[in-house]
Design an enzyme around this catalytic site. Sequence first.
Site, PDB file in Angstrom:
ATOM      1  N   ARG A  45       0.969  -1.211   0.117  1.00  0.00           N
ATOM      2  CA  ARG A  45      -0.036   0.006  -0.027  1.00  0.00           C
ATOM      3  C   ARG A  45       0.768   1.285  -0.304  1.00  0.00           C
ATOM      4  NH1 ARG A  45      -2.901  -3.178   2.266  1.00  0.00           N
ATOM      5  NH2 ARG A  45      -0.764  -4.205   2.826  1.00  0.00           N
ATOM      6  N   ARG A  96      11.708   3.876   0.941  1.00  0.00           N
ATOM      7  CA  ARG A  96      11.746   3.022   1.834  1.00  0.00           C
ATOM      8  C   ARG A  96      12.861   1.891   1.945  1.00  0.00           C
ATOM      9  NH1 ARG A  96       6.852  -1.156   3.520  1.00  0.00           N
ATOM     10  NH2 ARG A  96       6.008   1.152   4.148  1.00  0.00           N
ATOM     11  N   HIS A 107       7.809   6.106  10.129  1.00  0.00           N
ATOM     12  CA  HIS A 107       6.782   5.765   8.996  1.00  0.00           C
ATOM     13  C   HIS A 107       6.016   6.910   8.942  1.00  0.00           C
ATOM     14  CE1 HIS A 107       4.623   4.138   5.673  1.00  0.00           C
ATOM     15  NE2 HIS A 107       4.232   3.113   6.205  1.00  0.00           N
TER      16      HIS A 107
HETATM   17  C1  NCD Z   1       3.193  -0.724   7.835  1.00  0.00           C
HETATM   18  C2  NCD Z   1       4.797  -0.787   7.590  1.00  0.00           C
HETATM   19  O1  NCD Z   1       5.278  -0.943   6.443  1.00  0.00           O
HETATM   20  O2  NCD Z   1       5.492  -0.565   8.580  1.00  0.00           O
HETATM   21  N1  NCD Z   1       2.778  -1.042   6.631  1.00  0.00           N
HETATM   22  C3  NCD Z   1       2.162   0.014   5.804  1.00  0.00           C
HETATM   23  O3  NCD Z   1       3.043   0.753   5.211  1.00  0.00           O
HETATM   24  N2  NCD Z   1       0.957   0.424   6.052  1.00  0.00           N
HETATM   25  C4  NCD Z   1       2.807  -1.773   8.752  1.00  0.00           C
HETATM   26  C5  NCD Z   1       3.204  -3.204   8.639  1.00  0.00           C
HETATM   27  O4  NCD Z   1       3.934  -3.584   7.538  1.00  0.00           O
HETATM   28  O5  NCD Z   1       2.702  -4.005   9.593  1.00  0.00           O
END
Ligand code: NCD
Length: 304
Positions: A51, A101, A129
């Site tokens: 996502r 990321r 995040h």
């Molecule tokens: C989260 C993450 O990547 O930290 N996911 C996201 O970006 N919506 C949560 C997760 O991976 O559990």
Amino acid sequence: MRHLMSPMDFTVQELDTLFDLASSIEKNPAKYAHACDGKILATCFYEPSTRTRLSFESAMLRLGGQVLGFSDASSSSASKGESVSDTIRVISGYADICAMRHPKEGAPMVAAEKSDIPVINAGDGGHHHPTQTLTDLLTIRSLKGHIENFTIGLCGDLKFGRTVHSLIKALVRYPGIRFVFISPEELRVPDYITDMLKANDIPYEEVIRLENVMPELDFLYMTRVQRERFFNEEDYVRLKDFYILDTAKMELAKKDMLVLHPLPRVNEISVEVDEDPRAAYFKQAKYGVYVRMALILTLLNITV
Ligand code: NCD
């Protein structure tokens, strides 16, 4: 030029302006459909994501811009040993803004120092995040009308969950927020967070049993046990199903409590809860696109 590394990079006032813009985009998407014509977003993802990456791409495409990037370190020159500093210098010539990321804490910040374009931290290891936090705050504001005087329960992997760390840091700036941390002993929220709460006189409690605190919560923020950050599989297997939110537990909650989850969900919310009107996690994912649209416009200094 501005980057986004931590949710604290914006003041509460700037966040309000950002959320107003996101709400305006939600109400009138056509007005913004060409705001980023000719602009390019690079998504540099050294760690898996569905996502976050796709919501960034959707955000840029819905603004009329274009996207390029990679979704896996093994398909980028990182696999040849290139540093993030070199990669971003090159990407600066290919795109106007970059979402990154990385499994290593601080990597997007190292990149930002060498970048000629705005860099957005799209998740760095177990650290921060910020765009998930913007999503969470916009969801709270949109569904409840304000971000204050709430008791927020955060449940699951509070040790490794970066979304939890970012959200707590952002929420302490709003009045009347009280935290309830619900986790097994091994996955407690890190000391640096509880130290920060104590120093700021922010009320919090730490509990193990979810049932005991359900009736007092205005929000329940469920999280996945972060398998990829565990040192051994045995511990993960032992802890992964520690919490399962089901309809029986939902009966203990307030009639207007909302359940949030950054997703992906594994077993921690049983699918029967999806039908409960208090389950807000799929709506939350949608707010993630509006807030990223607003963020891209803000960092590119584009006004519509
Ligand atoms: C989260 C993450 O990547 O930290 N996911 C996201 O970006 N919506 C949560 C997760 O991976 O559990």
